[in-house]
Scaffold this active site. Structure first.
Site, short mmCIF file in Angstrom:
data_model
loop_
_atom_site.label_atom_id
_atom_site.label_comp_id
_atom_site.label_asym_id
_atom_site.label_seq_id
_atom_site.Cartn_x
_atom_site.Cartn_y
_atom_site.Cartn_z
N ASP A 1 0.85 -1.20 0.00
CA ASP A 1 0.00 0.00 0.00
C ASP A 1 0.88 1.24 0.00
OD1 ASP A 1 -2.24 1.91 0.58
OD2 ASP A 1 -3.32 0.05 0.96
N TYR B 1 -13.55 6.96 -13.41
CA TYR B 1 -13.50 5.65 -12.75
C TYR B 1 -14.09 4.55 -13.64
CZ TYR B 1 -14.31 2.36 -8.81
OH TYR B 1 -14.34 1.27 -7.96
N LYS C 1 -12.14 1.33 -15.03
CA LYS C 1 -12.56 -0.02 -14.63
C LYS C 1 -12.97 -0.85 -15.85
CE LYS C 1 -12.00 -0.14 -10.16
NZ LYS C 1 -10.81 -0.86 -9.65
N SER D 1 -14.83 -3.13 -11.55
CA SER D 1 -16.01 -2.66 -10.81
C SER D 1 -17.22 -2.77 -11.72
CB SER D 1 -15.83 -1.20 -10.41
OG SER D 1 -17.06 -0.65 -9.99
P1 NAP Z 1 -10.31 1.73 -0.09
O1 NAP Z 1 -10.91 1.29 1.22
O2 NAP Z 1 -10.21 3.17 -0.38
O3 NAP Z 1 -8.85 1.04 -0.22
C1 NAP Z 1 -8.02 1.28 -1.31
C2 NAP Z 1 -6.58 1.18 -0.84
O4 NAP Z 1 -5.73 1.40 -2.00
C3 NAP Z 1 -6.22 2.26 0.20
O5 NAP Z 1 -5.47 1.70 1.25
C4 NAP Z 1 -5.40 3.23 -0.64
O6 NAP Z 1 -4.47 3.97 0.11
C5 NAP Z 1 -4.69 2.30 -1.60
N1 NAP Z 1 -4.12 3.03 -2.72
C6 NAP Z 1 -4.63 4.12 -3.36
N2 NAP Z 1 -3.79 4.55 -4.31
C7 NAP Z 1 -2.71 3.73 -4.27
C8 NAP Z 1 -1.49 3.68 -4.98
N3 NAP Z 1 -1.20 4.58 -5.95
N4 NAP Z 1 -0.59 2.70 -4.69
C9 NAP Z 1 -0.85 1.80 -3.70
N5 NAP Z 1 -1.99 1.81 -2.98
C10 NAP Z 1 -2.91 2.76 -3.26
O7 NAP Z 1 -11.10 1.09 -1.30
P2 NAP Z 1 -11.92 -0.28 -1.44
O8 NAP Z 1 -13.35 0.06 -1.41
O9 NAP Z 1 -11.36 -1.32 -0.54
O10 NAP Z 1 -11.56 -0.62 -2.96
C11 NAP Z 1 -10.58 -1.57 -3.35
C12 NAP Z 1 -10.70 -1.81 -4.84
O11 NAP Z 1 -12.02 -2.31 -5.12
C13 NAP Z 1 -10.54 -0.56 -5.69
O12 NAP Z 1 -9.87 -0.87 -6.89
C14 NAP Z 1 -11.96 -0.15 -5.96
O13 NAP Z 1 -12.07 0.64 -7.12
C15 NAP Z 1 -12.61 -1.50 -6.11
N6 NAP Z 1 -14.08 -1.47 -5.93
C16 NAP Z 1 -14.62 -1.04 -4.77
C17 NAP Z 1 -16.00 -1.03 -4.64
C18 NAP Z 1 -16.69 -0.59 -3.39
O14 NAP Z 1 -17.93 -0.49 -3.40
N7 NAP Z 1 -15.99 -0.32 -2.29
C19 NAP Z 1 -16.80 -1.45 -5.70
C20 NAP Z 1 -16.20 -1.88 -6.88
C21 NAP Z 1 -14.83 -1.89 -6.98
P3 NAP Z 1 -4.88 5.47 0.61
O15 NAP Z 1 -6.03 5.26 1.56
O16 NAP Z 1 -3.65 5.95 1.26
O17 NAP Z 1 -5.28 6.22 -0.63
#
Ligand code: NAP
Length: 246
Positions: free
Chosen positions: A39, A154, A158, A141
């Site tokens: 991360d 986004y 995706k 996504s």
């Molecule tokens: P999250 O809680 O925001 O976690 C994302 C993590 O990725 C955070 O720890 C973030 O660090 C880290 N990150 C961001 N930019 C980065 C970089 N350049 N290099 C390394 N790490 C980085 O998000 P999540 O909801 O778990 O989502 C995880 C994945 O699932 C994402 O790809 C998201 O698009 C996808 N997704 C999520 C949902 C949903 O409903 N939650 C739905 C569909 C897809 P920081 O906090 O420091 O930025």
């Protein structure tokens, strides 16, 4: 000897300090893999890894930085001796309508999701093709399938991950490397908790199962794709959305 669907394997998960990435890292670890948690913030990822116990490797890396991605994969090989599973999950959002979205918002999102995933696929597959085996799981996504207002950046990134997954799957299939994607719907994490509560409730109401998913429910699909249970699957996109957009 460890048991589990991915016993004896080594995995790398990006964006693993929290949310879906942490749930995937935990699930792979629980199922017998050694896991590198990657991360942006070294302290946060060390804290997350400490919670999992032994057989983990926390690493700070920005997935948009070509040199850092290559170095991180080398560190994993040095520590674990192999890389069998790579989960490209790191992500950000910069939501805004087309009228308000800046080019910087577009670039930031496309960089992390699309370029970050591409760099991860390129670096991991270089190692895996030499080993003659490996499974790469990219986190797309449902927004990339259906589009969402306010998410032109986004949704584009995706959807791009789906094309990238299929191209890489075709290039790597004969080398024993599988590449698949997961398309989560609305999942309860920090990313979605930033949404206004009324929008979150509206989205939940649209889901046939009438609830948001939990990170562990996405992790189950990632584990399936990482393990031999999916040995005849490549270039596939698994939807984990409670029945949305079927
Ligand atoms: P999250 O809680 O925001 O976690 C994302 C993590 O990725 C955070 O720890 C973030 O660090 C880290 N990150 C961001 N930019 C980065 C970089 N350049 N290099 C390394 N790490 C980085 O998000 P999540 O909801 O778990 O989502 C995880 C994945 O699932 C994402 O790809 C998201 O698009 C996808 N997704 C999520 C949902 C949903 O409903 N939650 C739905 C569909 C897809 P920081 O906090 O420091 O930025």
């Amino acid at each position: 000897m460890s048991t589990g669907l991915v016993a004896g394997r080594t995995a790398l998960v990006t964006g693993a300090a929290q949310g879906i990435g942490l749930a995937i890292a935990r699930c792979l670890h629980h199922n017998g893999a050694k896991v590198a948690l990657v991360d942006l913030d070294g302290d946060r990822v060390r804290e997350a890894a400490a919670d999992l116990g032994t057989g983990v490797l926390p690493l700070a890396c920005d997935v948009t930085d070509e040199h850092a991605v290559d170095t991180t994969i080398r560190q994993v090989i040095e520590e674990f001796g192999a890389l069998d599973i790579q989960v490209n999950n790191a992500g950000i959002t910069r939501d805004a309508s087309l009228r308000k979205m800046t080019a910087a918002d577009f670039d930031a999102v496309v960089n992390v999701h699309l370029k970050g995933t591409w760099l991860g696929v390129r670096a991991a597959s270089a190692v895996m093709r030499e080993a003659g085996r490996g499974s790469i799981v990219n986190i797309s996504s449902l927004s990339g399938k259906s589009g969402n207002p306010g998410q032109t950046n986004y949704s584009a990134a995706k959807a791009g991950i789906v094309g990238l997954t299929k191209s890489a799957a075709k290039e790597l299939a004969h080398k024993g490397v599988r590449v698949n994607a997961v398309q989560p719907g609305l999942i309860r994490t920090a990313m979605t908790e930033a949404m206004p509560p009324e929008i979150f409730a509206e989205r939940e109401a649209d889901i046939p199962m009438k609830r948001a998913g939990e990170p562990a429910e996405v992790a189950g699909a990632a584990l399936f794709l990482a393990s031999n249970l999916s040995s005849y699957m490549t270039g596939a996109v698994l939807e984990v959305g409670g029945g949305r957009f079927m």
